[in-house]
Design a protein around this motif. Structure first.
Motif, PDB file in Angstrom:
ATOM      1  N   LEU A   1      10.535   0.004  -3.115  1.00 33.68           N
ATOM      2  CA  LEU A   1       9.476  -0.697  -3.845  1.00 33.68           C
ATOM      3  C   LEU A   1       8.770   0.349  -4.693  1.00 33.68           C
ATOM      4  CD1 LEU A   1       7.908  -3.328  -4.333  1.00 33.68           C
ATOM      5  CD2 LEU A   1       6.440  -2.723  -2.391  1.00 33.68           C
ATOM      6  N   PRO A   2       9.247   0.569  -5.922  1.00 33.38           N
ATOM      7  CA  PRO A   2       8.776   1.719  -6.712  1.00 33.38           C
ATOM      8  C   PRO A   2       7.318   1.653  -7.118  1.00 33.38           C
ATOM      9  CG  PRO A   2      10.859   0.839  -7.570  1.00 33.38           C
ATOM     10  CD  PRO A   2      10.336  -0.162  -6.584  1.00 33.38           C
ATOM     11  N   LEU A   3       6.833   0.442  -7.450  1.00 38.86           N
ATOM     12  CA  LEU A   3       5.474   0.274  -7.956  1.00 38.86           C
ATOM     13  C   LEU A   3       4.729  -0.756  -7.124  1.00 38.86           C
ATOM     14  CD1 LEU A   3       6.169  -0.003 -11.801  1.00 38.86           C
ATOM     15  CD2 LEU A   3       5.264   1.984 -10.587  1.00 38.86           C
ATOM     16  N   HIS A   4       3.418  -0.649  -7.112  1.00 42.46           N
ATOM     17  CA  HIS A   4       2.624  -1.714  -6.525  1.00 42.46           C
ATOM     18  C   HIS A   4       2.943  -3.011  -7.270  1.00 42.46           C
ATOM     19  CE1 HIS A   4      -0.807  -4.210  -5.440  1.00 42.46           C
ATOM     20  NE2 HIS A   4      -0.979  -3.403  -4.404  1.00 42.46           N
ATOM     21  N   PRO A   5       3.112  -4.144  -6.533  1.00 40.64           N
ATOM     22  CA  PRO A   5       3.505  -5.379  -7.214  1.00 40.64           C
ATOM     23  C   PRO A   5       2.618  -5.757  -8.399  1.00 40.64           C
ATOM     24  CG  PRO A   5       3.790  -5.646  -4.872  1.00 40.64           C
ATOM     25  CD  PRO A   5       3.143  -4.302  -5.068  1.00 40.64           C
ATOM     26  N   ILE A   6       1.305  -5.642  -8.274  1.00 36.90           N
ATOM     27  CA  ILE A   6       0.445  -6.016  -9.399  1.00 36.90           C
ATOM     28  C   ILE A   6       0.754  -5.125 -10.606  1.00 36.90           C
ATOM     29  CG2 ILE A   6      -1.921  -6.250 -10.222  1.00 36.90           C
ATOM     30  CD1 ILE A   6      -1.206  -8.281  -8.082  1.00 36.90           C
ATOM     31  N   ASP A   7       0.937  -3.842 -10.380  1.00 42.26           N
ATOM     32  CA  ASP A   7       1.253  -2.929 -11.480  1.00 42.26           C
ATOM     33  C   ASP A   7       2.626  -3.237 -12.072  1.00 42.26           C
ATOM     34  OD1 ASP A   7      -1.166  -1.639 -11.049  1.00 42.26           O
ATOM     35  OD2 ASP A   7      -0.282  -0.166  -9.679  1.00 42.26           O
ATOM     36  N   ALA A   8       3.590  -3.573 -11.218  1.00 46.11           N
ATOM     37  CA  ALA A   8       4.935  -3.894 -11.713  1.00 46.11           C
ATOM     38  C   ALA A   8       4.905  -5.153 -12.571  1.00 46.11           C
ATOM     39  CB  ALA A   8       5.896  -4.068 -10.540  1.00 46.11           C
ATOM     40  N   PHE A   9       4.177  -6.183 -12.135  1.00 43.88           N
ATOM     41  CA  PHE A   9       4.081  -7.406 -12.942  1.00 43.88           C
ATOM     42  C   PHE A   9       3.411  -7.102 -14.278  1.00 43.88           C
ATOM     43  CE2 PHE A   9       4.863  -9.712  -8.952  1.00 43.88           C
ATOM     44  CZ  PHE A   9       5.687 -10.735  -9.401  1.00 43.88           C
TER      45      PHE A   9
ATOM     46  N   TYR B   1       0.820  -1.202   0.000  1.00 44.58           N
ATOM     47  CA  TYR B   1       0.000   0.000   0.000  1.00 44.58           C
ATOM     48  C   TYR B   1       0.859   1.260   0.000  1.00 44.58           C
ATOM     49  CZ  TYR B   1      -2.845  -3.752   1.846  1.00 44.58           C
ATOM     50  OH  TYR B   1      -3.451  -4.965   2.021  1.00 44.58           O
ATOM     51  N   GLY B   2       0.259   2.326  -0.463  1.00 45.63           N
ATOM     52  CA  GLY B   2       0.890   3.625  -0.383  1.00 45.63           C
ATOM     53  C   GLY B   2       0.691   4.414  -1.672  1.00 45.63           C
ATOM     54  N   PRO B   3       0.705   5.738  -1.524  1.00 43.69           N
ATOM     55  CA  PRO B   3       0.691   6.484  -0.264  1.00 43.69           C
ATOM     56  C   PRO B   3      -0.720   6.554   0.309  1.00 43.69           C
ATOM     57  CG  PRO B   3       0.722   7.997  -2.095  1.00 43.69           C
ATOM     58  CD  PRO B   3       0.780   6.622  -2.708  1.00 43.69           C
ATOM     59  N   GLY B   4      -0.810   7.008   1.565  1.00 45.83           N
ATOM     60  CA  GLY B   4      -2.102   7.224   2.196  1.00 45.83           C
ATOM     61  C   GLY B   4      -2.360   6.282   3.352  1.00 45.83           C
ATOM     62  N   LEU B   5      -2.707   5.035   3.041  1.00 42.28           N
ATOM     63  CA  LEU B   5      -3.064   4.108   4.102  1.00 42.28           C
ATOM     64  C   LEU B   5      -1.930   3.846   5.090  1.00 42.28           C
ATOM     65  CD1 LEU B   5      -5.341   1.467   2.333  1.00 42.28           C
ATOM     66  CD2 LEU B   5      -5.982   3.034   4.161  1.00 42.28           C
ATOM     67  N   PRO B   6      -0.689   3.609   4.642  1.00 45.93           N
ATOM     68  CA  PRO B   6       0.363   3.357   5.641  1.00 45.93           C
ATOM     69  C   PRO B   6       0.546   4.507   6.633  1.00 45.93           C
ATOM     70  CG  PRO B   6       1.102   2.642   3.469  1.00 45.93           C
ATOM     71  CD  PRO B   6      -0.180   3.402   3.262  1.00 45.93           C
ATOM     72  N   GLU B   7       0.428   5.748   6.148  1.00 43.83           N
ATOM     73  CA  GLU B   7       0.548   6.889   7.055  1.00 43.83           C
ATOM     74  C   GLU B   7      -0.629   6.914   8.035  1.00 43.83           C
ATOM     75  OE1 GLU B   7       2.472   8.075   3.112  1.00 43.83           O
ATOM     76  OE2 GLU B   7       0.718   6.940   3.793  1.00 43.83           O
ATOM     77  N   LYS B   8      -1.811   6.621   7.538  1.00 49.44           N
ATOM     78  CA  LYS B   8      -2.992   6.579   8.398  1.00 49.44           C
ATOM     79  C   LYS B   8      -2.826   5.518   9.484  1.00 49.44           C
ATOM     80  CE  LYS B   8      -7.757   4.954   8.420  1.00 49.44           C
ATOM     81  NZ  LYS B   8      -8.864   4.366   7.625  1.00 49.44           N
ATOM     82  N   TRP B   9      -2.380   4.333   9.105  1.00 48.82           N
ATOM     83  CA  TRP B   9      -2.226   3.251  10.065  1.00 48.82           C
ATOM     84  C   TRP B   9      -1.163   3.569  11.105  1.00 48.82           C
ATOM     85  CZ3 TRP B   9      -2.259  -0.446   5.333  1.00 48.82           C
ATOM     86  CH2 TRP B   9      -3.587  -0.744   4.981  1.00 48.82           C
ATOM     87  N   ALA B  10      -0.110   4.262  10.703  1.00 51.11           N
ATOM     88  CA  ALA B  10       0.910   4.668  11.673  1.00 51.11           C
ATOM     89  C   ALA B  10       0.301   5.580  12.732  1.00 51.11           C
ATOM     90  CB  ALA B  10       2.074   5.367  10.969  1.00 51.11           C
TER      91      ALA B  10
END
Length: 505
Positions: free
Chosen positions: A297-305, A231-240
């Motif tokens: 981790l530059p891209l979301h894994p699904i997008d990178a694949f 995830y990111g950006p957004g949710l990880p900061e919220k969860w922190a």
């Protein structure tokens, strides 16, 4: 004339110093070797740093402490008396009795939702792989929970910076150690296969998209990954921020708190966050997970694949028949209720809700709801990875359908983590023994032998053999069961109904 066999070589020179292992049960083992400096003090929540070389010979007879986590069953990582410490970045090697022409290397990443687990768990004992597969086996500890998989960069100060993806960086550091040192243990650094289950599988699909990990492994065998769990950006900061609130820490006090709070306090807060908060607010997401930071981790894994930017190595990827059933009974964290499923779609793709749920006959009955949650988190993103990667590199898909009698008596069937004793051949104790208490041991062992054989063939040759590769035309999938078979496009109606779903990205 009598011949003698040279004694096994238990002393190995590594890049940091000499280590001495032990001999037991027909294999050589080295345990508790540091692969990175202790991530403590100023190094807490920072990327791993090099080990300081040691003098003399390190006694590698005992496992290192496990990463800070909740205590439970030893098979899950930490029993009541298991040594535990933040200084946990150690690696273990198991090898045949004698070095020969360099052997394939198998590196395992343990599961546990990024919150529990350890390389010392008896569930991940690699002796059967080594003795029967003629390989070198490696497993390492990596940081867990808030100390490894949350994003606290918002609280960084010039004097106390915090990094992100430190658990993922631990894994890269361990793979780098393998490249530098595994030849001394009889392994081939040019033939490294990574394999892992659950969070271990998620680690691998993420590592395939980490530029700094390129070249450190050459094949990937992925069990029950949830590849969209990043995830990111957004949710990880919220969860922190939510985590700080659960501990009663004010925003301005967070930098000092993160530097000084006990590991146990962080472990307890993460338990509340991941079991009580996110399953209701973001059903199907994990607050402790890889972070799409645009750099490591530059891209979301699904997008990178899909973009062909994942490492173009041979990949085997698959799932259990009913991934969600375990969580319905044991760890209630998936979107397996009507209320959570409604929230999941409302927060992601509400326009797909009716279309998806129509593909699950009987919904909203409990069984159908459990399958929706398991498919959303595990099966669907694994299919998305397989179809994307198959356009760029050899890819194979499987599904593990075999359930020992005990699993059926418990109403779970072939569910999450039940392939772990199969791949390791460990049905004599722990979870494997429990699953065969009601009978069916002979069949379980037979299925496990075939499943493990696919992994070992893959490590030796780059192909699991016995079934065709995956492509979007046929979607050929191997089914491991009491009688194996091959299917084309299993669950086609479900797959098509989920088309376009992105989840919490």
């Amino acid at each position: 004339m009598a011949t003698t066999t040279a004694p096994p070589d238990l002393t190995v020179q590594t890049s940091e110093g000499t280590v001495r292992g032990t001999l037991a049960d027909g294999v050589r083992t080295w345990r508790g070797i540091p692969y990175a400096a202790p991530p403590t003090g100023e190094a807490r929540l920072r990327r791993p740093r090099p080990v300081q070389p040691w003098k003399g010979t390190l006694d590698a007879a005992h496992y290192g402490p496990v990463p800070p986590q909740e205590r439970g069953l030893p098979s899950m990582g930490a029993g009541r008396k298991t040594p535990m410490d933040e200084d946990c970045l150690t690696i273990n090697v198991t090898a045949p009795l004698h070095n020969a022409p360099p052997r394939p290397v198998l590196v395992y990443f343990y599961g546990g939702a990024f919150t529990i687990g350890a390389a010392s768990s008896p569930a991940y004992d690699g002796r059967n792989l080594v003795k029967h597969g003629d390989v070198v086996y490696v497993c390492m500890n990596y940081r867990l929970g808030a100390l490894g998989w949350m994003d606290f960069r918002r609280y960084s100060t010039p004097g106390r910076p915090f990094d992100v993806n430190v658990g993922l960086a631990d894994q890269v550091a361990a793979l780098r150690w393998v490249q530098r040192n595994i030849a001394g243990f009889g392994g081939d650094p040019d033939n490294v296969t990574v394999f892992g289950e659950s969070a271990g599988g998620m680690s691998i699909t993420a590592l395939m998209c980490v530029p700094s990990a390129e070249g450190f492994f050459h094949r990937a065998f992925v069990q029950s990954s949830a590849p969209a769990t990043a995830y990111g950006p957004g949710l990880p900061e919220k969860w922190a921020g939510t985590l700080m609130g659960l501990m009663g820490v004010r925003e301005q006090d967070a930098p000092d708190a993160l530097a000084t709070l006990s590991a146990q306090r962080l472990v307890e807060a993460v338990g509340r966050l991941t079991r009580r908060v996110t399953p209701e607010s973001e059903p199907g997401a994990r607050a402790v997970a890889p972070v799409v930071d645009g750099e490591f981790l530059p891209l979301h894994p699904i997008d990178a694949f899909r973009a062909g930017k994942a490492h173009r190595i041979p990949l085997v990827i698959g799932n259990m028949f009913r991934e969600g059933a375990l969580f319905d009974r044991v760890q209630d964290i998936l979107p397996t209720t009507v209320e959570r499923i409604d929230t999941m779609f409302a927060r992601t793709e509400p326009e797909l809700k009716d279309q998806v749920l129509a593909a699950y006959p009987g919904y909203p009955a409990r069984r159908a709801a459990v399958d929706v949650g398991g498919d959303a988190v595990f099966w669907l993103p694994s299919v998305q990875v397989a179809e994307a990667h198959s356009a760029h590199a050899p890819t194979w898909s499987y599904r593990f359908d075999y359930a020992p009698r005990m699993a059926n008596l418990l109403g779970m069937g072939a569910t999450h983590a039940m392939d772990v004793p199969a791949v390791f051949g460990n049905y004599d104790d722990g979870v494997g023994r429990f699953l065969t208490l009601a009978g069916g041991r002979r069949t379980a062992v037979s299925v496990g032998n075939r499943f493990r054989g696919a992994l070992l063939r893959f490590a030796r040759t780059g192909s699991p053999g016995l079934w065709p590769g995956y492509n979007t035309g046929t979607r050929t999938t191997k089914i491991f069961d009491s009688t194996d078979r091959v299917m084309l496009d299993p669950h086609r109606a479900r797959r098509e109904a989920w088309n376009g779903y992105r989840g919490f990205r």
